[in-house]
Design an enzyme around this catalytic site. Structure first.
Site, mmCIF file in Angstrom:
data_model
loop_
_atom_site.group_PDB
_atom_site.id
_atom_site.type_symbol
_atom_site.label_atom_id
_atom_site.label_comp_id
_atom_site.label_asym_id
_atom_site.label_seq_id
_atom_site.Cartn_x
_atom_site.Cartn_y
_atom_site.Cartn_z
ATOM 1 N N SER A 110 39.533 39.721 63.499
ATOM 2 C CA SER A 110 38.855 38.605 64.141
ATOM 3 C C SER A 110 38.248 37.700 63.087
ATOM 4 O O SER A 110 37.546 38.169 62.184
ATOM 5 C CB SER A 110 37.751 39.110 65.080
ATOM 6 O OG SER A 110 36.971 38.033 65.555
ATOM 7 N N GLU B 223 32.446 50.358 37.908
ATOM 8 C CA GLU B 223 33.691 50.560 37.174
ATOM 9 C C GLU B 223 34.894 50.004 37.935
ATOM 10 O O GLU B 223 36.035 50.415 37.714
ATOM 11 C CB GLU B 223 33.894 52.040 36.855
ATOM 12 C CG GLU B 223 33.009 52.557 35.722
ATOM 13 C CD GLU B 223 33.515 52.151 34.332
ATOM 14 O OE1 GLU B 223 34.630 51.595 34.247
ATOM 15 O OE2 GLU B 223 32.792 52.396 33.342
ATOM 16 N N ALA C 124 37.113 42.409 40.668
ATOM 17 C CA ALA C 124 37.578 43.031 39.429
ATOM 18 C C ALA C 124 38.298 44.325 39.761
ATOM 19 O O ALA C 124 37.941 45.030 40.705
ATOM 20 C CB ALA C 124 36.403 43.304 38.496
ATOM 21 N N LEU D 263 35.937 50.199 52.763
ATOM 22 C CA LEU D 263 34.524 50.450 53.059
ATOM 23 C C LEU D 263 34.340 51.323 54.285
ATOM 24 O O LEU D 263 33.296 51.963 54.435
ATOM 25 C CB LEU D 263 33.794 49.122 53.249
ATOM 26 C CG LEU D 263 33.818 48.172 52.046
ATOM 27 C CD1 LEU D 263 33.092 46.875 52.376
ATOM 28 C CD2 LEU D 263 33.203 48.834 50.818
ATOM 29 N N GLY E 154 40.975 41.639 55.726
ATOM 30 C CA GLY E 154 40.382 41.704 54.401
ATOM 31 C C GLY E 154 41.338 42.334 53.405
ATOM 32 O O GLY E 154 42.532 42.540 53.676
ATOM 33 N N PRO F 122 37.144 50.007 27.207
ATOM 34 C CA PRO F 122 38.424 49.292 27.213
ATOM 35 C C PRO F 122 39.491 50.050 27.997
ATOM 36 O O PRO F 122 39.399 51.260 28.193
ATOM 37 C CB PRO F 122 38.789 49.245 25.729
ATOM 38 C CG PRO F 122 38.237 50.535 25.194
ATOM 39 C CD PRO F 122 36.974 50.812 25.984
ATOM 40 N N LYS G 84 42.032 41.123 32.644
ATOM 41 C CA LYS G 84 40.866 41.935 32.290
ATOM 42 C C LYS G 84 41.323 43.083 31.401
ATOM 43 O O LYS G 84 42.238 43.831 31.759
ATOM 44 C CB LYS G 84 40.210 42.474 33.571
ATOM 45 C CG LYS G 84 39.117 43.497 33.346
ATOM 46 C CD LYS G 84 38.604 44.016 34.678
ATOM 47 C CE LYS G 84 37.616 45.153 34.490
ATOM 48 N NZ LYS G 84 37.138 45.701 35.769
#
Length: 511
Positions: free
Chosen positions: A42, A346, A53, A337, A15, A99, A81
């Site tokens: 895997s 954010e 983002a 994670l 990932g 911004p 962005k």
């Protein structure tokens, strides 16, 4: 040569987190004597893959890896962005932009926004967004990289980040990491071997019987935390009382042709909805509290607020806001994670991977496993999570919405100590301070404090070194220069084509 060097790094999980770690480590320390890096993943185990983002720090990460930005944008179907647009957070119908970059020029040694506060007291009701080149360019769908060769132009300090397909970014990094020597092993881990005395991880065992040994293990196994939690029992600090959202549904939709360089976050009755325009599609998702809305109602609400046809079935996620009490335990470091989760309001998820990697490179261990280094890594990691948590909580706490029980709960959250101090300082005298190099700068705090309509108690007295008339004149001049500059910028679509970074999918569609 030292005889205690790390010889083998094993990254568990691919990932975005896994391949960011693999690419960065191979690029930065891959030449260390005798060092090898192996990533085990895997294809049977899916990745979350909805983080599309980012914030400007990723520009530096890509530059560190020597990545050509135009090639990267094209390969990931990326867009630029310039900030985040918040809709309906203060009240339904209200909106503001957080911004990137800066507001106006500092004057007389103090930050620009003090002059804006003074001007507001003098009757100038111009929104703060008008003094940000990033905000105004985004609202006009314009884009430009910073031009340091034009030091007197607002565009010299324009800041930007990216929106992209996270799975394609992982693939992009994998290609480079493997070229830099990383070995990828396909296989499902079924057992973790530990030293009987020390508890250190010795190896991971695969379903087919292979044994992958290592000195240092990087846990990028996602929410389950295969090594850091399931094996080493790091523990988890639950922040649900401050951040009650615990569910998300993600759905990609067909491109609407809207190439505004903004991520949009729209508040909903029990959470919020994201919208992230890429070149080939739009990323959408609904983050919500299961205590205040059912899964079925959450899906129905998301489907009713899409502006394009769905391209895939809904991807449902369950989570708790918080972090592992120790991100580094023994010879295991958790990234992504596996180390914790703060909702993507954010766009900080990928940044937390990046900062974790940077912290590890700074404190890269030997096989002596110095406790002081591990303790410092964990303390700094916790501090970063806390700083981001406080910034996120501000969005929920500073609301006028009273239309649902969810917003009643959020409006009455007891703020964490750091946030309480910032609110007190701003409400008493309009001042904002960036503590211990925290991620979000004074400009970011100003954007959200003012955007969420927290009233400043005053402005810096030095602002009165300018007369009232000169203050209003300078404010008018600054916004006129910004507006004139924006008119001359290319649109995002033009900018992508100018730099040959429009994706092949988009070019075929246009032909």
């Amino acid at each position: 040569m030292r005889d205690d060097l790390i010889r083998k790094v094993v990254i568990v999980g691919g990932g975005t987190a896994g391949w960011m770690a693999a690419a960065a480590m191979s690029r930065i320390i891959g030449g260390m004597p005798g060092l090898s890096i192996e990533l085990v993943e895997s294809e049977q185990i899916g990745t979350v893959g909805v983080g599309e983002a980012t914030i400007p720090q990723l520009v530096l990460f890509n530059q560190l890896l020597g990545i050509d930005e135009d090639e990267f944008i094209k390969a990931t179907h990326g867009t630029y962005k310039l900030g985040i647009e918040f809709r309906d957070w203060v009240r339904i119908g209200h909106r503001y932009i957080h911004p990137f970059g800066f507001y106006g020029p500092d004057m007389k040694g103090i930050e620009f926004y003090h002059y804006w506060l003074k001007g507001r007291g003098l009757g100038d009701a111009t929104p703060l967004d008008a003094y940000s080149i990033s905000a105004m360019a985004a609202l006009s769908t314009k884009m430009m990289r910073p031009r340091p060769d034009l030091p007197n132009s607002p565009v010299s300090k324009i800041a930007y980040a990216f929106q992209f397909d996270a799975s394609l970014y992982a693939r992009f990094l994998r290609t480079r990491a493997e070229a830099w020597g990383v070995v990828r092993t396909e296989g499902r881990i079924v057992e973790v071997a530990q030293d009987a005395e020390s508890g250190f991880i010795e190896a991971v065992l695969l379903e087919d019987g292979r044994r992958i040994e290592g000195d240092l293990f990087i846990d990028c196994s996602g929410f389950r935390g295969l090594l850091i939690e399931q094996t080493l029992r790091s523990g988890f600090e639950d922040w649900s009382k401050w951040l009650p959202n615990d569910r998300a549904i993600a759905i990609p939709t067909e491109s609407s042709g809207d190439e505004t360089p903004l991520t949009r976050a729209t508040a909903r009755p029990a959470g919020w909805q994201w919208r992230i325009p890429l070149q080939h599609r739009v990323g959408n998702g609904h983050v919500y509290s299961s205590a205040h809305m059912s899964d079925e109602d959450a899906l129905d609400l998301l489907l009713a607020n899409l502006d394009g046809a769905p391209l895939a079935d809904p991807n449902r996620l369950r989570f708790k806001a918080g972090y592992r009490r120790q991100a580094w335990v023994k010879n295991v470091v958790a990234l992504g994670l596996a180390g914790g989760f703060l909702e993507p309001l954010e766009s900080t998820s990928i940044h937390l991977v990046q900062s974790g990697i940077a912290r590890l490179m700074t404190l890269f261990p030997s096989r002596r496993w110095n406790d002081a280094e591990i303790r410092r890594y964990n303390e700094r990691t916790i501090r970063e999570y806390e700083d981001i948590r406080d910034f996120l909580v501000l969005h929920y706490l500073a609301t006028q919405r009273d239309d649902t029980p969810y917003w009643d709960y959020c409006r009455n959250i007891d703020p964490p100590p750091g946030l309480a101090e910032k609110l007190e300082m701003f409400r008493s005298n309009g001042r904002v301070f960036r503590e211990h190099e925290e991620l979000f700068t004074e400009t970011s705090w100003q954007a959200v404090l003012i955007g969420q309509e927290i009233e400043a108690g005053g402005y810096h007295p030095v602002a009165d070194l300018l007369s009232d008339e000169e203050t209003l004149t300078r404010l008018r001049h600054i916004r006129e220069v910004i507006a004139d500059t924006v008119r001359q910028l290319p649109t995002q679509r033009e900018f992508l084509r100018m730099n040959n970074s429009a994706s092949d999918v988009v070019m075929k569609r246009a032909s």
